[in-house]
Design a protein around this motif. Structure first.
Motif, PDB file in Angstrom:
ATOM      1  N   GLY A 196       0.837  -1.200   0.000  1.00  0.00           N
ATOM      2  CA  GLY A 196       0.000   0.000   0.000  1.00  0.00           C
ATOM      3  C   GLY A 196       0.868   1.244   0.000  1.00  0.00           C
ATOM      4  N   ASN A 200      -2.770   4.789  -0.726  1.00  0.00           N
ATOM      5  CA  ASN A 200      -3.265   3.416  -0.615  1.00  0.00           C
ATOM      6  C   ASN A 200      -2.896   2.787   0.725  1.00  0.00           C
ATOM      7  OD1 ASN A 200      -4.418   3.494  -3.146  1.00  0.00           O
ATOM      8  ND2 ASN A 200      -2.674   2.541  -4.178  1.00  0.00           N
ATOM      9  N   SER A 203      -5.533   2.440   3.529  1.00  0.00           N
ATOM     10  CA  SER A 203      -6.559   1.401   3.466  1.00  0.00           C
ATOM     11  C   SER A 203      -5.944   0.113   4.018  1.00  0.00           C
ATOM     12  CB  SER A 203      -7.020   1.183   2.022  1.00  0.00           C
ATOM     13  OG  SER A 203      -7.901   0.080   1.929  1.00  0.00           O
ATOM     14  N   HIS A 205      -6.654  -2.992   4.304  1.00  0.00           N
ATOM     15  CA  HIS A 205      -6.708  -4.221   3.520  1.00  0.00           C
ATOM     16  C   HIS A 205      -6.547  -3.967   2.024  1.00  0.00           C
ATOM     17  CE1 HIS A 205      -8.574  -7.197   6.640  1.00  0.00           C
ATOM     18  NE2 HIS A 205      -7.316  -6.893   6.878  1.00  0.00           N
ATOM     19  N   HIS A 206      -5.911  -2.862   1.695  1.00  0.00           N
ATOM     20  CA  HIS A 206      -5.515  -2.674   0.297  1.00  0.00           C
ATOM     21  C   HIS A 206      -4.640  -3.850  -0.095  1.00  0.00           C
ATOM     22  CE1 HIS A 206      -4.235  -0.618  -3.363  1.00  0.00           C
ATOM     23  NE2 HIS A 206      -2.988  -0.947  -3.061  1.00  0.00           N
ATOM     24  N   TYR A 332      -3.987   5.287  10.110  1.00  0.00           N
ATOM     25  CA  TYR A 332      -4.354   5.437   8.697  1.00  0.00           C
ATOM     26  C   TYR A 332      -4.989   6.803   8.486  1.00  0.00           C
ATOM     27  CZ  TYR A 332      -3.846   0.473   9.493  1.00  0.00           C
ATOM     28  OH  TYR A 332      -3.356  -0.759   9.888  1.00  0.00           O
ATOM     29  N   PRO A 334      -6.703   9.031   5.923  1.00  0.00           N
ATOM     30  CA  PRO A 334      -7.351   8.888   4.618  1.00  0.00           C
ATOM     31  C   PRO A 334      -6.866   9.914   3.601  1.00  0.00           C
ATOM     32  CG  PRO A 334      -8.965   8.670   6.375  1.00  0.00           C
ATOM     33  CD  PRO A 334      -7.686   9.111   7.020  1.00  0.00           C
TER      34      PRO A 334
END
Length: 367
Positions: A196, A200, A203, A205-206, A332, A334
Motif C-alpha cells: 500500500g 493506498n 486502506s 486491507h488494500h 491510517y 485517509p
C-alpha cells in the motif's frame, strides 16, 4: 502420530464435556489439525466423524482417498469408509454415528453438505468451533516451532524488500517479486501480499494496484503464507522512499511504534485480550490519532492466518502460555498515508516471545 492421536482424544473429550454426541469435521484447517491432512472440499462429501465413546471414521470419496494416503489411519484408530458416485455418503455418516443426538458441525462446512446431513441424521446440530478453538488456541511445542520457522522465513523476505521497492515501479510489480520471494524463502505459497503506497497505505486491507510508486511515498508491506507444516507467517513493516513528503510522518510513526511496544509489553498470562488491545489503543488515542486506528490490535494465527484468540475490545479471554497472535496497531490518514507494525507473538509463562525480529523503525529506502 502420538500428537495426532492425543488431539483426537482431546477433541472427543471436549465434545463430551460440551454435551455433544459427535463432531463432524469437513476438509480444512480443523481436519488438518486432527489428522494431519486438510484435504479439499468439493461437491463430494468428505467428513471425519468423531463420535463420543467410539472410534472415529473418515468418510471419503474413493477417488479422493489417495490424497489421505499419508494419514496413519490404522495407527490413529480411524476407520475409513469410502464411497463412489451413485452411493449416498450421508448414509455412511449416519451409520458411523449409530443414532441421532446433539452433533457439532465444522464451522466452514459447505451448506451443500451441512443441509443434507441435517436431513439425514436429524437431532440437534450446533457449531464445532467453540469446542475446537479451545484446543487450537493453545499451541504445543511442535506448533510453536513451526510458527518460529514461519516467522524467520517472512523476516528474510522483509530483509529483501529493498531489492524491489523503488520509485517508478507499480505496487503490482513489487508485489509479484515479493510473492516469489515468499516461496523462495521457505513458504509453500504466498497467502497474501499487501503493498500500500502513498494514499493506498491508508486502506488497511488494500492489496495491490497499478499505482506507480513515487519518491517520498510511505509504503505498507503486509505479507505472509504457510510453511510446509501448515502454520502461517504474517508480518507488516512500513517503508519510506527517501525523505517523506509529509512533515508529520516521523512524529506520527513514533506514536505507532510506542503503541506496538506497549501492547507487546502488556502480554502475559492472565491479562485479557481486550487489555492488550487497550494498551496499544490508549497510546494512539492519547496522541490524538484514535479515530485513525480502525481495526483490532491482533488476531490469533496457526493453521489459519486468522483464528482465535482475537485481540480486540470486548474479548475478556485471559491469555495463557502457548497462545499465538499478531500485535499490529496501525494509523491510517485517509487520502494521505498509513502505517502498521505487525509481529506474531507467543504468550509465555512470563510475557511474550516474538517470532519476528526485524527492526520496528520506519525503514528508509533509496529514492
Amino acid at each position: 502420530m502420538d500428537a495426532l492421536r492425543a488431539r483426537l482424544d482431546r477433541a472427543t473429550a471436549a465434545a463430551a464435556a460440551a454435551g455433544l454426541d459427535a463432531l463432524l469435521i469437513s476438509p480444512g484447517s480443523d481436519l488438518r489439525y486432527l489428522i494431519g491432512a486438510g484435504g479439499s472440499s468439493f461437491e463430494r462429501l468428505t467428513c471425519l466423524v468423531l463420535p463420543v465413546g467410539r472410534e472415529p471414521v473418515l468418510v471419503v470419496p474413493k477417488l479422493e482417498q489417495p490424497g489421505y494416503a499419508g494419514v496413519p489411519t490404522d495407527a490413529l484408530g480411524v476407520g475409513v469408509a469410502t464411497w463412489v458416485d451413485g452411493e449416498d455418503p450421508y448414509e455412511l455418516v449416519r451409520k458411523a454415528l449409530k443414532g441421532t443426538g446433539r452433533v457439532a458441525v465444522a464451522d466452514m462446512m459447505p451448506a451443500l453438505h451441512n443441509l443434507r446431513l441435517r436431513a439425514v441424521i436429524g437431532g440437534e446440530q450446533v457449531l464445532a468451533g467453540p469446542v475446537l478453538r479451545e484446543l487450537r488456541m493453545r499451541k504445543d511445542a511442535a506448533e510453536v516451532a513451526a510458527l518460529r520457522k514461519a516467522g524467520a522465513a517472512i523476516d528474510r523476505v522483509h530483509a529483501r524488500v529493498g531489492e524491489w521497492l523503488r520509485p517508478g515501479r507499480t505496487e503490482a510489480e513489487v508485489g509479484a517479486d515479493i510473492a516469489a520471494a515468499i516461496v523462495a524463502e521457505g513458504h509453500e505459497l504466498a497467502e497474501f501480499v499487501i503493498v500500500g503506497s502513498g494514499p493506498n497505505g491508508a486502506s488497511p486491507h488494500h492489496s495491490l494496484s497499478n499505482r506507480v510508486i513515487e519518491a517520498g511515498d510511505v509504503v505498507v508491506v503486509d505479507i505472509g503464507g504457510p510453511v510446509a507444516e501448515g502454520y502461517n507467517s504474517d508480518s507488516t513493516r512500513t517503508y519510506v522512499l527517501g525523505e517523506p513528503r509529509e512533515k508529520d510522518v516521523w512524529e506520527t510513526y513514533a506514536v505507532l511504534q510506542a503503541a506496538q511496544q506497549a501492547a507487546v509489553d502488556a502480554v502475559r498470562p492472565g491479562v485479557t485480550c481486550e487489555e492488550v488491545d487497550a494498551a496499544a489503543r490508549q497510546v494512539i488515542a492519547d496522541a490524538g490519532f484514535g479515530e485513525f486506528f480502525v481495526h483490532r490490535t491482533g488476531h490469533g494465527i496457526g493453521l489459519d492466518v486468522h483464528e482465535e484468540p482475537y485481540i480486540v475490545a470486548g474479548n475478556d479471554l485471559p491469555l495463557e502460555p502457548g497462545m499465538a497472535f499478531s500485535v499490529e496497531p496501525g494509523i491510517y490518514l485517509p487520502g494521505r498515508w498509513g502505517a502498521r507494525i505487525e509481529d506474531i507473538v507467543i504468550a509465555t509463562d512470563s510475557g511474550a516471545e516474538s517470532v519476528n525480529t526485524r527492526p520496528h523503525e520506519l525503514v528508509v529506502l533509496p529514492a
